[in-house]
Enzyme design. Structure first.
Site, PDB file in Angstrom:
ATOM      1  N   ARG A 280     -20.019 -49.817  74.463  1.00 54.40           N
ATOM      2  CA  ARG A 280     -19.067 -48.811  73.987  1.00 54.40           C
ATOM      3  C   ARG A 280     -17.665 -49.375  74.161  1.00 54.40           C
ATOM      4  NH1 ARG A 280     -18.766 -44.308  77.981  1.00 54.40           N
ATOM      5  NH2 ARG A 280     -16.742 -45.228  78.451  1.00 54.40           N
ATOM      6  N   HIS A 284     -15.236 -43.002  76.515  1.00 52.64           N
ATOM      7  CA  HIS A 284     -16.319 -42.052  76.248  1.00 52.64           C
ATOM      8  C   HIS A 284     -15.861 -41.008  75.235  1.00 52.64           C
ATOM      9  CE1 HIS A 284     -19.282 -38.924  76.701  1.00 52.64           C
ATOM     10  NE2 HIS A 284     -18.357 -38.098  77.130  1.00 52.64           N
ATOM     11  N   TYR A 293     -12.530 -47.442  85.426  1.00 49.45           N
ATOM     12  CA  TYR A 293     -13.853 -47.853  85.913  1.00 49.45           C
ATOM     13  C   TYR A 293     -14.377 -49.167  85.327  1.00 49.45           C
ATOM     14  CZ  TYR A 293     -15.151 -45.177  81.708  1.00 49.45           C
ATOM     15  OH  TYR A 293     -15.229 -44.682  80.440  1.00 49.45           O
TER      16      TYR A 293
END
Lengths: 392, 325
Positions: A280, A284, A293
């Site tokens: 990805r 998100h 992160y």
């Protein structure tokens, strides 16, 4: 097999299976430079199909870029991109019959686009206006279209998985040579619905493709904190299901795997599990910041595996596309998206009456009574309800 | 007209549904050759084949999700949840999916063809995992219909109406009555309209309202009250969502009093919703506070089942208290 074991299955010393015991190869057809591996077998693809696929790639890239921008400007409340996962989504959808039902998770708008969802329809959903097929009832990105056999997105994760088993079974019952395809991320595979859906499909012989986009992250949780085994594909044989792992950034590999999975599902009334290894590239959602992160280095590494670029190079190598045409396509869609965005933004919202429609097939007396009393209230305090006051 | 029990009536309804609708499918845990743990589906696999009547793996969320998928693609899904106590693993599929399919898609898709049948209620020494009455959880979810029959005749007519209704229905079957309730049930295909309460006995002093297995209880209490010269109007709600406010309100306007009885715990039970609505509709007609005779706010007990139950005697006491208020 049954629970009974034959002598051949028996050992006399303790011997455990572990994740290292399960070796799962990964299908790759296309190299990073757009050339095909020497021993690879190409999927069924001609110039027209390649163009339909690439067109969807370009549109999706433009839509994602522009609508993320629109969200940042406060014009829409929420957005999700599928950047980096285009090959997984479009390669699989392009392998299907248009009558096959798609049950997506939420990051698969490229699939509904491939089926023919117009730019205007996208904008109407994103702006929740009165032309939105979903009547403005769900957050942006919850697309759906009965005409295009793309079931409306539901926010709760993995709920579409056992439903896909039911849709697949319905095709078998109806004697139609169609299947259901169900998309989900590797995070959703942790939900109980995943187990329920795959187990039922395998036991009940439902022609369904379970397509896992293993994109590395479930919001902020990396795969290392999501599962301990060998990815999602390792579970397929556990359910007694045909399973394949593909390079999810390789359009031709996804296309080849899904074409054959579909043929198998239709011929045998059986499910197939596909795990597409991808990444990805974006956040998100528009509410998320991945810098908290994961590292820029990690993202940069995956940029080199850009699935759209790889497929573009293949098309250029084939002589089916030029750099100039490519630039023109992006330009065309940027103009189109901007134009439709402006139009959609100005369209009014749904009439208040739609508030009580579709709860049941017809509104109950109680609902009618509630609407009547709500209208009376809005008429008394119109300025407190600017969206509805002029349209009662 | 044959006299049969409630299970036979349900079996008859399921058979009729499968016969009259090629797109209908019946499934759940042990419903195949075994015919269901209560035998409600006996003989149906043999009659309709194992593609239309079959066992599923032990997964309530799977059963509910599968039902949604079938119905979303034009089928009629009749799913059995073996005990209502075990409907909770499926609650996300039912509440977030079944109930909202039509609304969330702007009617692009719907699962009106789904019916969940499930045995509910106590009185069978089943302890708290074989005795619950979870109807109230579902009445709060817009998009679902909730139906409870009280006898064999209703079980057939209401179940056929539920299966054929164009909305998802949760059909709670009072398992205490499965074999205990025997009555005349027509052989032919018939339906009882959903959303309509039935005035079972007319009376003048107080309205008694219940559904399912508790109907027997309030009828017994009404008999006890009659001996004391109290005339009870007895109403069976039959459908809890959407419920028939008009019939109940008309009765309360006549009698001036209302007692609601249900087996589920008192707090948050459906009686609370009815009481609040009726006091709004009938405030000036009420002669006493609306009375609720319900289960206790405990999990359903095993050894104190008799004490827990909102039985006829407790109901009789509440009737007298209301009339003498």
């Amino acid at each position: 097999m049954s629970n009974a074991t034959s002598d051949n299955d028996t050992v006399h010393r303790v011997s455990f299976l572990n994740k290292g015991s399960v070796n799962i190869p990964i299908l790759r057809v296309l190299q990073a430079d757009g050339t095909v591996y020497e021993e690879a077998v190409l999927p069924a693809i001609d110039e027209a199909l390649a163009h339909r696929i690439y067109d969807t790639c370009v549109f999706t890239r433009v839509l994602d870029e522009r609508m993320l921008g629109a969200q940042r400007q406060g014009r829409i409340s929420f957005y999700m991109t599928c950047t980096g996962e285009e090959a997984s989504i479009i390669g699989s959808t392009a392998s299907l019959d248009d009558e096959d039902v798609i049950l997506a998770q939420y990051r698969e708008h490229a699939a509904i686009r491939y089926r023919g969802f117009t730019t205007e329809q996208f904008m109407n959903q994103l702006f929740s206006n009165e032309e939105d097929l979903g009547k403005g009832r769900q957050m942006p990105i919850h697309y759906g279209s009965a005409e295009l056999n793309y079931q409306t997105i539901s926010s709760p994760l993995a709920t579409q998985i056992p439903q896909a088993t039911g849709v697949g079974y319905s095709f078998k019952m109806q004697g139609k040579r169609n299947i259901a395809i169900c998309y989900f991320g590797e995070g959703a595979a942790s939900e109980g619905d995943f187990h329920a859906g795959l187990n039922m499909a395998a036991v009940l012989n439902s022609p369904t493709i379970f397509f896992c986009r293993n994109n590395g992250y479930a919001i902020s949780t990396p795969t290392t904190e999501q599962f301990a085994g060998n990815g999602i594909a390792s579970r397929g044989p556990g359910y007694g299901m045909h399973t394949i792992r593909v390079d999810g950034n390789d359009m031709l590999a996804v296309l080849a795997a899904t074409q054959q999975a579909r043929a198998y599902a239709v011929e045998n009334n059986k499910p197939v599990l596909i795990e597409a290894m991808t990444y990805r590239l974006g956040a998100h959602s528009s509410s998320d910041d991945p810098s908290g992160y994961r590292s820029k280095d990690e993202e940069a590494k995956w940029q080199q595996h850009d699935p759209v670029k790889r497929f573009k190079l293949w098309m250029i190598n084939k002589g089916w596309l030029t750099e100039k045409q490519d630039i023109e396509m992006y330009d065309k869609y940027r103009k189109e998206v901007l134009k439709e965005l402006k139009l959609a933004e100005k369209r009014p919202l749904c009439m208040l009456d739609t508030l009580i429609e579709d709860v049941y097939d017809t509104p109950t007396p109680r609902l009618k009574q509630q609407l009547k009393s709500l209208k009376k209230h809005i008429k008394k305090y119109p300025d407190s309800y600017p969206n509805s006051k002029g349209r009662l | 007209m044959a006299k049969i029990n409630m299970l036979q009536a349900i079996n008859d309804a399921l058979s009729t549904a499968l016969e009259t609708d090629d797109k209908s499918v019946l499934f759940g845990e042990d419903v195949g050759h075994f015919g269901g743990v209560f035998r409600a589906t006996s003989g149906l696999l043999e009659k309709f084949g194992n593609e239309r009547c079959f066992n599923t793996p032990l997964t309530e969320q799977g059963i509910a999700g599968f039902a949604n998928g079938l119905a979303s693609n034009g089928m009629t899904a009749i799913a059995e949840i073996q005990f209502a106590d075990y409907i909770f693993p499926a609650i996300d599929q039912i509440i977030n999916e079944t109930a909202k399919f039509r609304y969330r898609s702007g009617n692009e898709f719907n699962v009106g063809g789904v019916t969940f049948r499930t045995p509910y209620g106590g009185g069978i020494a089943g302890g708290h995992y074989h005795s619950q009455s979870p109807e109230a959880y579902f009445t709060q979810t817009a998009g679902l219909k909730v139906v409870v029959p009280r006898n064999a005749y209703q079980a057939k007519g209401l179940l056929l109406a539920s299966i054929r209704d164009n909305n998802p229905v949760i059909f709670f079957e009072p398992k205490r009555l499965y074999r205990a309730n025997v009555g005349e049930v027509p052989d032919e295909d018939y339906e009882i309209e959903l959303g309509k309460a039935e005035v079972v006995t007319e009376g003048t002093d107080i309205t008694l309202l219940a559904w399912g297995a508790q109907m027997e209880i309030i009828e017994n209490a009404a008999d006890m009250a009659a001996k004391k010269g109290i005339s009870c109007e007895v109403i069976d709600l039959r459908t809890l969502a959407p419920w028939d406010m008009d019939t109940v309100a008309a009765s309360v306007k006549k009698t001036g009093r209302l007692l609601i009885n249900h087996e589920a715990p008192f707090t948050g039970g459906f009686a609370g919703e009815i009481a609040a609505t009726i006091q709004e509709e009938c405030f000036l007609h009420l002669e006493s506070p609306i009375s609720r005779v319900c289960g206790l706010d405990t999990p359903y007990p095993l050894i104190h089942e008799k004490e827990y139950m909102p039985d006829a005697l407790k109901t009789f006491e509440a009737i007298k208290a209301s009339v003498n208020f």
